[in-house]
Design a protein around this motif. Sequence first.
Motif, PDB file in Angstrom:
ATOM      1  N   LYS A 403      -2.032   5.603  -8.898  1.00  0.00           N
ATOM      2  CA  LYS A 403      -3.382   5.464  -8.323  1.00  0.00           C
ATOM      3  C   LYS A 403      -3.676   4.014  -7.943  1.00  0.00           C
ATOM      4  O   LYS A 403      -4.448   3.743  -7.022  1.00  0.00           O
ATOM      5  N   THR A 407      -1.682   4.958  -1.634  1.00  0.00           N
ATOM      6  CA  THR A 407      -2.876   5.517  -0.991  1.00  0.00           C
ATOM      7  C   THR A 407      -2.520   6.878  -0.386  1.00  0.00           C
ATOM      8  O   THR A 407      -1.347   7.240  -0.271  1.00  0.00           O
ATOM      9  N   LYS A 408      -3.556   7.604   0.031  1.00  0.00           N
ATOM     10  CA  LYS A 408      -3.321   8.905   0.670  1.00  0.00           C
ATOM     11  C   LYS A 408      -2.510   8.741   1.952  1.00  0.00           C
ATOM     12  O   LYS A 408      -1.693   9.591   2.295  1.00  0.00           O
ATOM     13  N   ILE A 427      -2.791  11.726  -5.617  1.00  0.00           N
ATOM     14  CA  ILE A 427      -2.007  10.494  -5.470  1.00  0.00           C
ATOM     15  C   ILE A 427      -1.045  10.326  -6.652  1.00  0.00           C
ATOM     16  O   ILE A 427       0.040   9.769  -6.507  1.00  0.00           O
ATOM     17  N   ALA A 430       2.417  11.505  -5.942  1.00  0.00           N
ATOM     18  CA  ALA A 430       3.050  10.973  -4.733  1.00  0.00           C
ATOM     19  C   ALA A 430       4.568  11.054  -4.853  1.00  0.00           C
ATOM     20  O   ALA A 430       5.117  10.852  -5.938  1.00  0.00           O
TER      21      ALA A 430
END
Length: 463
Positions: A403, A407-408, A427, A430
């Motif tokens: 986090k 990022t997205k 996230i 990921a």
Amino acid sequence: MGKKLKGKDLINLGFPKNNSINIALGQINRYRKKEKKDRILEEAKDVLLHPEKYQGNAIWGKVAEGLTKPVEVRMHQLRNTRAPFSIYGENEIDDQAKYQLYDALKLPITVQGALMPDAHSGYGLPIGGVLATENAVIPYGVGLDIGCRMALSIFPMKASYLKGKQHQLENILKDHTKFGMYETHDKKQDHEIFERKEFQDIPLVKRLKTKAYNQLGTSGGGNHFVEFGIVNIVDENNEFNVTVGEYVGLLTHSGSRGLGANIAKHYTYLATKQCPLPKNVQHLAWLDLNTHDGQEYWLAMNLAGDYAKACHDNIHKRITKLLGVKPLTMIENHHNFAWKEQVDGIERIVHRKGATPAGKGVLGIIPGSMTAPGYIVRGKGNSDSLQSASHGAGRKHSRRKCKEKFTKSDIKHQLKMNDVSLIGGGIDEAPMAYKNIKKVMGNQQELVDVVGTFTPKIVRMDK
């Protein structure tokens, strides 16, 4: 006579002034406190006179044990030396995970250990930790998500089907899979698992039956998923008679939901009370399998594992029906569980917390990430690894670190590069959170052979 049953009532019956009174009061308060005092005292008297009749009884078994063969509660110290162990891909594993294994190797019950190349630190045993013990089970050596497992259905459909029907397949996953703590299917389906006697005989499990029924066929949060992807079979001598080539596959990863989590917490609490350990290893408290609680946990753990399989079967059944085609085969395995297995010719309890069974000829699935391939593997039966392999790529970054670091848009970039469609997923999951799966597989060539791969294309995770 007062309404509430007290210790002196049991002493008046003839109970010895020892821990059997506390055990009896604990069991009565937990499971029988709404019943009439006279009736409970009548049963308690019979337990006192005939304890052998009540061995294994859900409520009175623990009391009978306290009267005849009390569990010895004493502080256990770690040994000065470690049991034999092996570490695979040592340079890729964080020090904390190694230290957690080293501590577990010093338990007086440990006979052997191993650390898989995807290992990272966890509670109790590290994730990727394998531990063989002598007649004892460590609830946190199994983990919170008991029976967390993989399941892969391989369909007689060309890989191009995924592109042609992408929108429909995305909708199937959106509408027919459920994730997290609160989502359940509107249309419930029954399963023979709910006829199991453990749901009647074990009081804790009995209370969890309704929740388990409601959560059947659902997946947890975190790294659990349901994915469509491309299966590529590379070994023509496979046990499931699927010819070399590409197919459509459905891969699921999830465990025993609230049932397993509650079993893990309850029996870990009991273990810490019966097996005091130094503070740094208190999560490694164990239950002796010759005790009432040890036997009960073993039954509950196996039920949770079978329930996890029932959840996968339900998911695959629902989606297979929507696809309108029968799978050629299904491959599946647990990776949070304990088994009775032979180690050097002696039966031991082998804990695999985030590790895949890899006995000789045993098939399993080792996933990568949402953008990296997973592997269908065949175990080589390596005794140094306690016949185990990794359960995935393993985390490189913690959820908190992800986090902070990603990022997205970072995730979207990775998905686009790998032509993957994602529904849900935070996230903290990921693709960059995970180690390089190819490197992990390279570090366990002596543990498994590769039979095929699974490349994710449409991924569904919790929001």
